[in-house]
Structures are given as C-alpha cells and as structure tokens.
Design an enzyme around this catalytic site. Structure first.
Site: not given
Length: 419
Positions: A258, A387, A345, A348, A273
């Site tokens: 990303r 994470r 997080e 999801s 991230r």
RNA sequence: GGAGGGAUCGCAUAGUGGUUUAGUGCGGCCGCCUGCUAAGCGGUUAGAGGGGGAAACCUCUCUCAUGGGUUCGAAUCCCAUUCCCUCCGCCA
C-alpha cells in the site's frame, strides 16, 4: 457495484444509504444516463430487427433490388452511429456506477466516522506492568530483530527488515494462523498471485476509485495487491458455480502493498503501518441468505487467533460513516498493545453482499435448471501480521527484557522465550 | 524475446459469405420402458440487456476469445489485441 435496475427502482433508498455514509451522490446523472440509454437501445434494436429481416429476404431473391440495398446501407450507418452513442453513454454510466459505494446494511449504526464505531465485545485482561513497558520499536532494536535503518536504506521510509528470531516469529505466526483456519475452521488453503490485472482490481472494488493507494507497474500494467482479498475475489470471476458448491471458504497468506499516500506522516514510528506487510486473509463465497451469519462466524474465526495468542482485544462494529467502499457491514478487531498504549486494528471482517460479485460477475445456480444469482462475498483478516507481532512483543515483554513466546507458537518457534 | 499453430453451446467436435432460430456425439436434466441396475427409446439442455405484463409468460436485441473493419448479410473474409499449445532463446 449496485445494479442499475435496483437504482432505477429504488432511487430514494440508494440516496438515503449514500447519505448515511456521508457520500455526495451523482445519482441524478446516473438516472438520466440510464433513461437515455434505454431510449437509444429501443431505437437501435428496432432498426436492427428490420435490417435482419430484410437481409434475410434479400438472401432469397434472385434479383437484388438496388433501392433496398441502398436503404439497408443507410440503416447500417444509422445503427453504427447509434451504437457509438450508446457506447459513450454506457462508458459514462459505468464510470459513475463503479464509484458508488455499497449499500449500508440495515443493522449498521449511523455515524459520521470512526469515533462513532461501537464496541460490541471485548476479551482478555489488559496486563498490569510493574516496570516501564517498552514500545516495540525499542524492543525490536534491543533484541536485534527489527532493523529500521537498513530497511530505509534498502527501500526508503516505511520499510524495515526483520532479522533472526524476528523473521522467524513472523513466519511462525503465518504458519500458525494458516494451520488454525485450515484445520479448525474449514478454510481451503490457497497461494495467490501478488500482482493482478486492472480487471481484478475493478472486480474487488479497489479501482477505479482508490488508485492512489495502489502500486502500479506501468510497463506491464500490473497492480500489486493491497490485500489478498483482491485475488481471492477474482478466483471465481466470470463463473457460475454449480448447485451444491457453496459455501466456499478460502484462506491465503500474501504480502500486501500500500502506498499509504493518504496517511502521510501518520504512524511513522515502528512497524504499525508499512508499505509492505504480511496478512493471512479469510474469504467466503456464500448463498445470499446466509451471509449475515457467515460474517459473525468469520469474526469469530479471527477472534480465535487473538484468543489463542492470548492477546486482549475488542470487537468494533463500524458505523455507516466508517464503512469501506465495498462493505455493507463490517467488524474490526483491535488488540491491545501495552508498549505504545494503543488499540491496534488487526482484522477487519466485512460482508460485501453481492457488491463484489456483481462487479466480478460471480454467480451460482441455486438448483439445477434455475437462473443464476449473484453470490455474496465476505472477507476478513485472519489476521494482519505486523500488528499481532507488535502486540506479542509489547504484551509478552518481561522485566528482564525477554519476550515470552505464546504457547501456541512454541511448536513453530522451537523456543519458549526470546532472550 | 523470436517462429509457427490454435481459440465454436458444460466437454469433444462439424461448420470458409445467405433457412445456422450454430449440426453431431458425450455429459446433465425430465419422461417412457424395465425384478433392480445397465442398456434402449423420446424429449430437453446457455448467458446478458431492452420492451410489454399483477404474474405465469410473451417479444426484441446481443453473445462462435475480445475489439474494430468489409458487406444488404459474417462463426465464416480483413486488421489489432488477449489467452493457450509447439519449437527456439533466456531464466530462479
């Protein structure tokens, strides 16, 4: 995407759903283009029907009457120009439709952004430390398992290198998660391409709207996957699944890429991230009637990863304003990271309804002889590696600087602690 | 990357300009026949988008890899693209 028929018949419902998301519409233009398109289609189809009829008659004539040939030539020209008009219309309509997000599931709470997400449950005890708990970027450097500087040297900011037992811990986590979902939860293991065609990105809903966050190879026009959800969605693109094949459960490990251009300057510390990260992804193709229940079960599958690793977590239901583009309903799982003092997080899980199925043209036949219907698709992280990696380092750190390895990872690590 | 060959209804195949509403076989489905099964016999066999209808349904158009072109008319002729196969080259 939403079906144009549905929009045509329920414009107010669609408008309301869009406003729950805080999206500006553009619905009027869509409806206008649709009306024009149908008018043009009727006209061109009538001309075509006549031409077809006449051409057949000409075929059986000995003498070909010149004036008929001329008329058909003109009709042909007219059809061609109408076709061009329809082509332009459909392209414009399609571009607009591809940018309309999914409908919001009726059970989703209305809210404007992440602050209005709802904690639906939590699990585990947040550990009390009798010493100063360190953030993972300190632990990683102290233990020599994360090398930030060399990551930056090789590839720039937001890249890092895992070394030794750090690299092994990541590998152990991947293997543990895959084994759990394959052996306990009935998901089929897959190994997927990390690079996909534009068509595949359209199918999952990442293009055309979110090109900003994707890496693209201009030379061969290939896109790096931001999540395994993309190739998994496209596994059954343009297929009609025979009766009895649903539900299909898949699990895959992939690296994810990303650009994170939207979050410049955010979460720059540590490995929370990055531009590249690892993830184990769960994916389901299911009968539309079952997707609500399937979502609950999928969240449960992801929660079990956290439970087995002994990581305290909470489950959030996203409010309408925080829902992703393709999702109709989403739960996030956040684990507690004691060092940086944050909920992270790690998963999801979304029910996309028939939104992706429509884009990617994935259908199933309920019974032999019945017409095909669009499947429902669900995706969920099971889970995102960095994470979870962070949470293990931070929650399992000891006063002597060692890190206890969670029980379930020991068979994969061969040790009980990082010393 | 170079050179050739190919892509047709779930599968296999036929089809080189006009009843092709794409034939045939296999498979699938539904019948019939039949102690059971098999065989046999008969029928059936896709998708999308318009229009009409309360609905069942009726009707039109498109789809022979994809997109263009030629023609009154294209699975069939021409061009481009994609994918697959064979050989050569390169390569974990």
């Amino acid at each position: 995407m939403l079906s144009i028929q549905f929009i045509r018949e329920n414009p107010e419902l669609v408008r309301e759903s869009l406003s729950k998301r805080g999206e500006a519409t553009g619905l009027d233009e869509i409806l206008r283009l649709d009306g024009e398109r149908r008018r043009l289609l009727q006209e061109v189809e009538n001309l075509r029907a006549r031409k077809k009829q006449v051409s057949k008659e000409i075929g059986s004539m000995k003498e070909k009457p010149a004036e008929l040939l001329a008329e058909m030539r003109d009709t042909g020209e007219r059809i061609k120009s109408l076709d061009h008009e329809i082509g332009r219309n459909e392209e414009e309509l399609n571009n607009l439709l591809l940018r309309i997000p999914n409908l919001v599931h009726p059970s989703v709470p209305v809210g404007s952004g992440e602050d209005e997400n709802i904690v639906v449950r939590s699990w585990g005890e947040i550990r009390e430390f009798d010493f100063q708990a360190l953030p993972h970027w300190d632990i990683g450097v102290n233990k020599g398992i994360i090398d930030f500087e060399r990551g930056v040297k090789i590839s720039g900011s937001r890249f890092y290198v895992l070394k030794g037992l750090g690299a092994k811990l990541q590998r152990a986590l991947i293997a543990f998660m895959l084994d759990l979902h394959i052996q306990q939860h009935g998901y089929a293991e897959t190994y997927l391409p990390f690079m996909v065609k534009e068509e595949s990105m359209l199918g999952s809903g990442n293009l055309p709207k979110f090109a900003d966050n994707l890496y693209h190879d201009a030379e061969d026009d290939l896109w790096l996957v931001p999540t395994a959800e993309v190739p998994l969605t496209n596994l059954h693109r343009d297929e009609i699944l025979e009766p009895g094949t649903l539900p299909l459960y898949y699990v895959a490990y992939t690296a994810c890429f990303r650009r994170e251009s939207m979050s410049a300057g955010k979460d720059t510390r540590g490995i929370k991230r990055g531009h590249q990260f690892d993830k184990v992804e769960l994916y389901k193709f299911v009968d539309p009637d079952t997707s609500d229940g399937e979502l609950e079960r999928m969240v449960g599958n992801a929660e079990e990863v956290c439970q087995k690793l002994g990581l305290p977590y909470r489950v959030l239901q996203l409010c309408s304003g925080d829902l992703g583009f393709a999702a109709t309903k989403t739960y996030d799982i956040e684990v507690w990271a004691a060092g940086c003092g944050e909920w992270l997080e790690v998963s999801s899980c979304s029910n996309c309804g028939d939104f992706q199925a429509r884009r990617a043209n994935i259908r199933y036949r309920p019974q032999v002889g019945e017409r095909p219907r669009f499947v429902h698709t669900l995706n969920g992280s099971g889970t995102a590696l960095p994470r979870v990696f962070i949470a293990i380092l931070e929650n399992y750190q000891q006063s002597d600087g060692s890190i206890v390895i969670p029980e379930v990872l020991r068979p994969y690590m061969g040790i009980d602690a990082l010393r």
